[in-house]
Write an enzyme that holds these catalytic residues in place. Sequence first.
Site, PDB file in Angstrom:
ATOM      1  N   TYR A 190     -19.353   5.696  -7.708  1.00 42.00           N
ATOM      2  CA  TYR A 190     -18.360   5.818  -8.782  1.00 42.00           C
ATOM      3  C   TYR A 190     -17.822   7.247  -8.865  1.00 42.00           C
ATOM      4  CZ  TYR A 190     -16.005   5.075 -13.220  1.00 42.00           C
ATOM      5  OH  TYR A 190     -15.048   4.966 -14.188  1.00 42.00           O
ATOM      6  N   PHE A 219      13.748   8.853  -6.530  1.00 42.14           N
ATOM      7  CA  PHE A 219      13.472   7.443  -6.233  1.00 42.14           C
ATOM      8  C   PHE A 219      13.431   6.664  -7.549  1.00 42.14           C
ATOM      9  CE2 PHE A 219      10.602   3.835  -5.366  1.00 42.14           C
ATOM     10  CZ  PHE A 219      11.407   3.199  -4.451  1.00 42.14           C
ATOM     11  N   ASP A 220      13.634   5.343  -7.492  1.00 38.41           N
ATOM     12  CA  ASP A 220      13.794   4.589  -8.755  1.00 38.41           C
ATOM     13  C   ASP A 220      12.575   4.657  -9.673  1.00 38.41           C
ATOM     14  OD1 ASP A 220      12.524   2.981  -6.917  1.00 38.41           O
ATOM     15  OD2 ASP A 220      13.487   1.131  -7.535  1.00 38.41           O
ATOM     16  N   ASP A 247       8.141  15.292  -3.954  1.00 41.72           N
ATOM     17  CA  ASP A 247       7.766  13.893  -3.784  1.00 41.72           C
ATOM     18  C   ASP A 247       7.634  13.714  -2.274  1.00 41.72           C
ATOM     19  OD1 ASP A 247       7.744  11.207  -3.214  1.00 41.72           O
ATOM     20  OD2 ASP A 247       9.252  10.649  -4.685  1.00 41.72           O
ATOM     21  N   ALA A 288       6.408  11.321  -0.236  1.00 43.43           N
ATOM     22  CA  ALA A 288       6.127   9.995   0.340  1.00 43.43           C
ATOM     23  C   ALA A 288       6.326   9.979   1.872  1.00 43.43           C
ATOM     24  CB  ALA A 288       7.008   8.937  -0.323  1.00 43.43           C
ATOM     25  N   LYS A 330       3.255   5.183   2.541  1.00 41.71           N
ATOM     26  CA  LYS A 330       4.264   5.479   3.562  1.00 41.71           C
ATOM     27  C   LYS A 330       3.610   6.332   4.649  1.00 41.71           C
ATOM     28  CE  LYS A 330       6.991   4.447  -0.099  1.00 41.71           C
ATOM     29  NZ  LYS A 330       6.442   4.102  -1.413  1.00 41.71           N
ATOM     30  N   HIS A 356      16.203  -4.402 -10.357  1.00 42.10           N
ATOM     31  CA  HIS A 356      16.379  -5.108  -9.084  1.00 42.10           C
ATOM     32  C   HIS A 356      15.163  -5.912  -8.658  1.00 42.10           C
ATOM     33  CE1 HIS A 356      14.448  -1.387  -7.975  1.00 42.10           C
ATOM     34  NE2 HIS A 356      14.219  -1.810  -6.758  1.00 42.10           N
TER      35      HIS A 356
HETATM   36  N1  F0G Z   1       8.780   8.204  -4.038  1.00 36.14           N
HETATM   37  C1  F0G Z   1       9.507   7.706  -3.017  1.00 36.14           C
HETATM   38  C2  F0G Z   1      10.426   8.607  -2.262  1.00 36.14           C
HETATM   39  C3  F0G Z   1       9.380   6.365  -2.668  1.00 36.14           C
HETATM   40  O1  F0G Z   1      10.106   5.892  -1.660  1.00 36.14           O
HETATM   41  C4  F0G Z   1       8.485   5.550  -3.395  1.00 36.14           C
HETATM   42  C5  F0G Z   1       8.318   4.139  -3.062  1.00 36.14           C
HETATM   43  C6  F0G Z   1       7.751   6.116  -4.440  1.00 36.14           C
HETATM   44  C7  F0G Z   1       7.931   7.438  -4.734  1.00 36.14           C
HETATM   45  C8  F0G Z   1       6.787   5.307  -5.252  1.00 36.14           C
HETATM   46  O2  F0G Z   1       5.656   5.027  -4.532  1.00 36.14           O
HETATM   47  O3  F0G Z   1       5.621   2.536  -4.224  1.00 36.14           O
HETATM   48  O4  F0G Z   1       3.584   3.920  -3.872  1.00 36.14           O
HETATM   49  O5  F0G Z   1       4.460   3.561  -6.138  1.00 36.14           O
HETATM   50  N2  F0G Z   1       9.097   3.534  -2.320  1.00 36.14           N
HETATM   51  C9  F0G Z   1       8.967   2.181  -1.838  1.00 36.14           C
HETATM   52  C10 F0G Z   1      10.172   1.826  -1.032  1.00 36.14           C
HETATM   53  C11 F0G Z   1       8.576   1.172  -2.836  1.00 36.14           C
HETATM   54  O6  F0G Z   1      10.292   0.646  -0.680  1.00 36.14           O
HETATM   55  O7  F0G Z   1      10.965   2.703  -0.701  1.00 36.14           O
HETATM   56  P1  F0G Z   1       4.786   3.679  -4.703  1.00 36.14           P
END
Ligand code: F0G
Length: 457
Positions: A72, A124-125, A214, A216, A257, A449
């Site tokens: 844990y 990102f969204d 960010d 990713a 990613k 979406h």
């Molecule tokens: N930042 C970026 C640039 C992303 O592309 C994503 C996720 C996230 C943050 C959020 O990360 O999904 O692990 O919570 N992008 C995916 C996509 C979902 O399809 O581009 P997450």
Amino acid sequence: MKIPFAESFKIKMVEPIRSSTLQEREEWIKKAYYNVFLLDADQVFIDLLTDSGTGAMSDRQWSAMMMGDESYAGARSFYEFKDAVEQITGFEYMLPTHQGRAAENVLFSYLVKEGDIVPGNSHFDTTKGHIESRKAEALDCTIDEAKDTQLEIPFKGNVDLQKLEKVLSEQGAKVPFIIVTVTNNTAGGQPVSMENLKAVWEIAGKYNKPVLIDGARFAENAYFIKVREKGYEQKTIKEIAKEMFSYADGMTMSAKKDAIVNMGGFIATRRKDWYEGARNFCIRFEGYFTYGGLSGRDMAALAVGLDENTELENLVTRIKQVEYLGKKLDEYGIPYQRPAGGHAIFVDAPKILTNVPKEEFPAQTLTIELYREAGIRGCEIGYLLADRDPVTRENRFGGLDLLRLAIPRRVYTNNHMDVVAAALKNVFDRRDKIKRGVRIMKEAELMRHFTVQLERL
Ligand code: F0G
């Protein structure tokens, strides 16, 4: 004869996929309210919905999973994970989270307050969602060139330094930090140059503001710096990544990613105050701060994935495949965001479906048509994803309207890419006959979406 390029892996385990008939697909997409997120994965032949959590792990990652420590608190796997992050990013403090948006939620709970402005390059969204849900503003300062899909420049993901400086000089008191997304997903998987990262860092320093990356797709970004930016040709991906992160106070990461795991994320920082401030939110939302929603085995695989995917061979294989699909589309004259991005090809839907008005969502319409054609699932990164303006509640038609074909890492072969390109060509060839798009029947207030229900016109 020149020996052609080949993938830097061979395949040890396979998973069957199934094609379907047009009649089946028409029924399925209708039942899914013309929203590909609502399809069952079994109804999809080639799934390019996302490159997130859909990659194939390596034998080294699978064997690391068997060694996961499920304690844990203070698990050995946590320390392997933390060490890998520190080696690659230089950040001393790390909080695991179950994915990228969870990292945003935990860190922004500490950093973002009502009325704040968070400037960045096409948030990102989920990033935008986590800012706007705190009644703050995500201010897009991407360079204008990113909006011209046919313009071929090497670093189309860059921050517009003048836009950034304007907000800092006029409204600096409201800015808790600046966020730079590498690569810039929303602008088409386009990279940010080292020069730009450094300039953002210097401007931020002038106004005494922190910078958050960010990350990713930081490894893909590092690859583009290596092959496109002067002075980095001889540097390793790990050296480039380290320098990228030296121009930031911390990062949020979706490890689904560029760490090639099916689930995982983290916050890493050099700032003790951020770490201590966010740590209790991690415990509250994600789990104790040495696991943050992850199993020991997840953390073990993540540590290996980070190391592997910051090696050149892996990235060359990956990005060449995306380029391969791009070149096929060039052959057929299909317009997409140029040059090809790191993780995906973003097809310029309004340039293809010229009869479909923006109010009827051309990119969503193209997404549906590609699915109907051959069971290929891409996704809309466009007017639906942009949500409504939080104040006026009007649709935001100001940005690009793209069909994204995101390529999972180490999953499909170039034969699959040929199928994708041929199917898209068939849709392209009958584009003049597609005169109507879709209408929204039901939508959520934020990030609509994912769940939107549509009617085909
Ligand atoms: N930042 C970026 C640039 C992303 O592309 C994503 C996720 C996230 C943050 C959020 O990360 O999904 O692990 O919570 N992008 C995916 C996509 C979902 O399809 O581009 P997450």
